[in-house]
Design a protein around this motif. Sequence first.
Motif, PDB file in Angstrom:
ATOM      1  N   SER A 382       0.840  -1.191   0.000  1.00  0.00           N
ATOM      2  CA  SER A 382       0.000   0.000   0.000  1.00  0.00           C
ATOM      3  C   SER A 382       0.876   1.242   0.000  1.00  0.00           C
ATOM      4  N   MET A 383       0.342   2.321  -0.566  1.00  0.00           N
ATOM      5  CA  MET A 383       1.073   3.586  -0.605  1.00  0.00           C
ATOM      6  C   MET A 383       0.422   4.572   0.354  1.00  0.00           C
ATOM      7  N   LYS A 384       1.188   5.543   0.805  1.00  0.00           N
ATOM      8  CA  LYS A 384       0.718   6.551   1.740  1.00  0.00           C
ATOM      9  C   LYS A 384       0.879   7.935   1.121  1.00  0.00           C
ATOM     10  N   ILE A 385       0.042   8.857   1.565  1.00  0.00           N
ATOM     11  CA  ILE A 385       0.198  10.242   1.133  1.00  0.00           C
ATOM     12  C   ILE A 385       1.342  10.855   1.941  1.00  0.00           C
ATOM     13  N   ARG A 386       2.352  11.311   1.250  1.00  0.00           N
ATOM     14  CA  ARG A 386       3.505  11.941   1.897  1.00  0.00           C
ATOM     15  C   ARG A 386       3.627  13.376   1.403  1.00  0.00           C
ATOM     16  N   GLU A 387       4.507  14.143   2.042  1.00  0.00           N
ATOM     17  CA  GLU A 387       4.674  15.552   1.675  1.00  0.00           C
ATOM     18  C   GLU A 387       6.142  15.906   1.601  1.00  0.00           C
ATOM     19  N   ASN A 388       6.523  16.597   0.520  1.00  0.00           N
ATOM     20  CA  ASN A 388       7.881  17.112   0.392  1.00  0.00           C
ATOM     21  C   ASN A 388       8.016  18.293   1.352  1.00  0.00           C
ATOM     22  N   HIS A 389       8.902  18.166   2.346  1.00  0.00           N
ATOM     23  CA  HIS A 389       8.981  19.185   3.400  1.00  0.00           C
ATOM     24  C   HIS A 389       9.525  20.514   2.895  1.00  0.00           C
ATOM     25  N   ALA A 390      10.212  20.488   1.765  1.00  0.00           N
ATOM     26  CA  ALA A 390      10.755  21.731   1.212  1.00  0.00           C
ATOM     27  C   ALA A 390       9.714  22.475   0.377  1.00  0.00           C
ATOM     28  N   THR A 391       8.966  21.718  -0.443  1.00  0.00           N
ATOM     29  CA  THR A 391       8.000  22.353  -1.354  1.00  0.00           C
ATOM     30  C   THR A 391       6.565  22.241  -0.877  1.00  0.00           C
ATOM     31  N   HIS A 392       6.330  21.361   0.110  1.00  0.00           N
ATOM     32  CA  HIS A 392       4.991  21.079   0.651  1.00  0.00           C
ATOM     33  C   HIS A 392       4.059  20.453  -0.391  1.00  0.00           C
ATOM     34  N   VAL A 393       4.643  19.893  -1.438  1.00  0.00           N
ATOM     35  CA  VAL A 393       3.867  19.188  -2.448  1.00  0.00           C
ATOM     36  C   VAL A 393       3.593  17.770  -1.967  1.00  0.00           C
ATOM     37  N   LYS A 394       2.332  17.335  -2.059  1.00  0.00           N
ATOM     38  CA  LYS A 394       1.972  15.985  -1.622  1.00  0.00           C
ATOM     39  C   LYS A 394       2.201  14.994  -2.758  1.00  0.00           C
ATOM     40  N   PHE A 395       2.574  13.772  -2.390  1.00  0.00           N
ATOM     41  CA  PHE A 395       2.788  12.714  -3.370  1.00  0.00           C
ATOM     42  C   PHE A 395       2.506  11.373  -2.719  1.00  0.00           C
ATOM     43  N   TRP A 396       2.328  10.337  -3.546  1.00  0.00           N
ATOM     44  CA  TRP A 396       2.154   8.980  -3.043  1.00  0.00           C
ATOM     45  C   TRP A 396       3.536   8.340  -2.878  1.00  0.00           C
ATOM     46  N   GLY A 397       3.803   7.799  -1.709  1.00  0.00           N
ATOM     47  CA  GLY A 397       5.059   7.099  -1.453  1.00  0.00           C
ATOM     48  C   GLY A 397       4.788   5.701  -0.944  1.00  0.00           C
ATOM     49  N   CYS A 398       5.577   4.729  -1.385  1.00  0.00           N
ATOM     50  CA  CYS A 398       5.370   3.341  -0.974  1.00  0.00           C
ATOM     51  C   CYS A 398       5.582   3.191   0.530  1.00  0.00           C
ATOM     52  N   SER A 399       4.750   2.357   1.166  1.00  0.00           N
ATOM     53  CA  SER A 399       4.894   2.111   2.605  1.00  0.00           C
ATOM     54  C   SER A 399       6.142   1.297   2.917  1.00  0.00           C
ATOM     55  N   GLY A 400       6.792   0.738   1.870  1.00  0.00           N
ATOM     56  CA  GLY A 400       8.046   0.004   2.067  1.00  0.00           C
ATOM     57  C   GLY A 400       9.274   0.892   2.114  1.00  0.00           C
ATOM     58  N   TYR A 401       9.087   2.199   1.956  1.00  0.00           N
ATOM     59  CA  TYR A 401      10.200   3.152   1.980  1.00  0.00           C
ATOM     60  C   TYR A 401      10.798   3.226   3.394  1.00  0.00           C
ATOM     61  N   PRO A 402      12.125   3.321   3.578  1.00  0.00           N
ATOM     62  CA  PRO A 402      13.139   3.387   2.525  1.00  0.00           C
ATOM     63  C   PRO A 402      13.831   2.053   2.251  1.00  0.00           C
ATOM     64  N   HIS A 403      13.578   1.036   3.076  1.00  0.00           N
ATOM     65  CA  HIS A 403      14.391  -0.182   3.008  1.00  0.00           C
ATOM     66  C   HIS A 403      13.981  -1.120   1.876  1.00  0.00           C
ATOM     67  N   ASN A 404      12.667  -1.232   1.620  1.00  0.00           N
ATOM     68  CA  ASN A 404      12.205  -2.238   0.675  1.00  0.00           C
ATOM     69  C   ASN A 404      11.805  -1.683  -0.687  1.00  0.00           C
ATOM     70  N   CYS A 405      11.290  -0.461  -0.693  1.00  0.00           N
ATOM     71  CA  CYS A 405      10.814   0.113  -1.953  1.00  0.00           C
ATOM     72  C   CYS A 405      10.777   1.627  -1.827  1.00  0.00           C
ATOM     73  N   GLN A 406      11.275   2.340  -2.820  1.00  0.00           N
ATOM     74  CA  GLN A 406      11.306   3.791  -2.782  1.00  0.00           C
ATOM     75  C   GLN A 406      10.466   4.405  -3.908  1.00  0.00           C
ATOM     76  N   HIS A 407       9.518   3.614  -4.403  1.00  0.00           N
ATOM     77  CA  HIS A 407       8.697   4.066  -5.533  1.00  0.00           C
ATOM     78  C   HIS A 407       7.750   5.188  -5.096  1.00  0.00           C
ATOM     79  N   THR A 408       7.617   6.228  -5.919  1.00  0.00           N
ATOM     80  CA  THR A 408       6.695   7.334  -5.650  1.00  0.00           C
ATOM     81  C   THR A 408       5.861   7.615  -6.905  1.00  0.00           C
ATOM     82  N   GLU A 409       4.710   8.228  -6.704  1.00  0.00           N
ATOM     83  CA  GLU A 409       3.858   8.634  -7.816  1.00  0.00           C
ATOM     84  C   GLU A 409       3.231   9.997  -7.481  1.00  0.00           C
ATOM     85  N   ASP A 410       2.878  10.736  -8.506  1.00  0.00           N
ATOM     86  CA  ASP A 410       2.239  12.030  -8.286  1.00  0.00           C
ATOM     87  C   ASP A 410       0.888  11.850  -7.606  1.00  0.00           C
ATOM     88  N   PHE A 411       0.558  12.790  -6.764  1.00  0.00           N
ATOM     89  CA  PHE A 411      -0.729  12.729  -6.047  1.00  0.00           C
ATOM     90  C   PHE A 411      -1.831  13.300  -6.936  1.00  0.00           C
TER      91      PHE A 411
END
Length: 411
Positions: A382-411
């Motif tokens: 499953s993916m979670k809604i995450r936020e870039n702390h510098a730009t405050h842009v939200k994106f989808w990030g894999c719940s396996g981050y950072p050890h198992n999967c670092q895949h992201t997608e646009d929100f």
Amino acid sequence: MPNVFLFDLDMTLVDSSALAHLRRSQMWDAVRQNMNLIRPFPAQGRVAPHELPALLRADGQAVGIVTSSPEWYATAVLQQFRIPYDVLISYGDTENHKPDPAPIQEALRRLGIAASRDSLYIGDDVGDVEAAYHAGLASVAVRWGPTSIFELSSSAPDIFVSKASTLLRRDRIGGRGYIGEALTSNWPFHSHWGSILHCDDEPVVYALGRYFTASDPRHATSALSAAVLSLKNNDSQAQVLGECVGRAVDLFDWKPDCIIPVPMKPSQERNRFKELLESAADHFDEDIEVELNGLKTVKEVEGYKQMNALERAEAIKGAFDTDYTWGGAKILLLDDVYTTGETTRECVRILNANGAGEVRVMAIAKDQRVFARKTCSACGRSMKIRENHATHVKFWGCSGYPHNCQHTEDF
């Protein structure tokens, strides 16, 4: 008009509270020995909850039971209470379980029916509401379950019912939503206990519907959320929101002497509640007075929205005052969105300290927990809604981050 009814089992159709600890602890041998402790709920309206499936099937509707309990247990309960069904989905039928939508989806697959908002999933807790949302069904929560109605207000169902018989009026179910959502969306509306969300009891807090933030996929289609946001900048939605407030006040079995809005900040020239309350007054008893200046802000708090609940409670102290001595008057305090409740609690404290009688709170909408679910195309997690702390842009990030999967997608 709905023609598919999927039900949770425990604490929705039957009262298995006596076995709750044993079931949670998966002490199934002990459960098997004490099945006689399961009881029917009393009639809710003209029928008891466990009678609903038979009545709905007799009316030609498809009925399914979707439970997280094992099959032997579910089958035994259904036989014990003579509850008929077209499909039964129990714990062993899917790999994932509620609040994952897989069990509901499997029930629909076996029925040969596509997911639709015209189909209902009826349950008693937040997991049932979330599972229905992810499965694409309308959610119905029942008042007679053990989950606090206040807890459910932050993950509120599409429909909240207090009587089992409500579900037999299929022609009216589409109009059983919250008054604020129905009127701002121009939907049919039939008043009942669940027309207003019950959010808290110290003080009593009501809301006229649900507020979805921009991070919630439901935000895009929520007319009430859009109206609340619009009200912050202009009065284009003041009339319809005023009708929502006025008609809700008229539904109460408790009548205030006066309605007061949460005060504006000193830097704000426009009172966003002025035209709204003028519209509301057309719909409630003329003996109820509106006092726009019943409270005033004497301290402006910067960065309030970015604070947590404890920080808000401390920062808001001493922010409000009143020039009135209220002489025991019953007061309804109006706000736009109810979140942590710190602002309204401080307003209530000031009113009580200056002679008010009972003070209750009405919010146009109650802030909701985000129901957002996405599967990672790289690994299946499953993916979670995450936020870039510098730009405050939200994106989808894999719940396996950072050890198992670092895949992201646009929100």
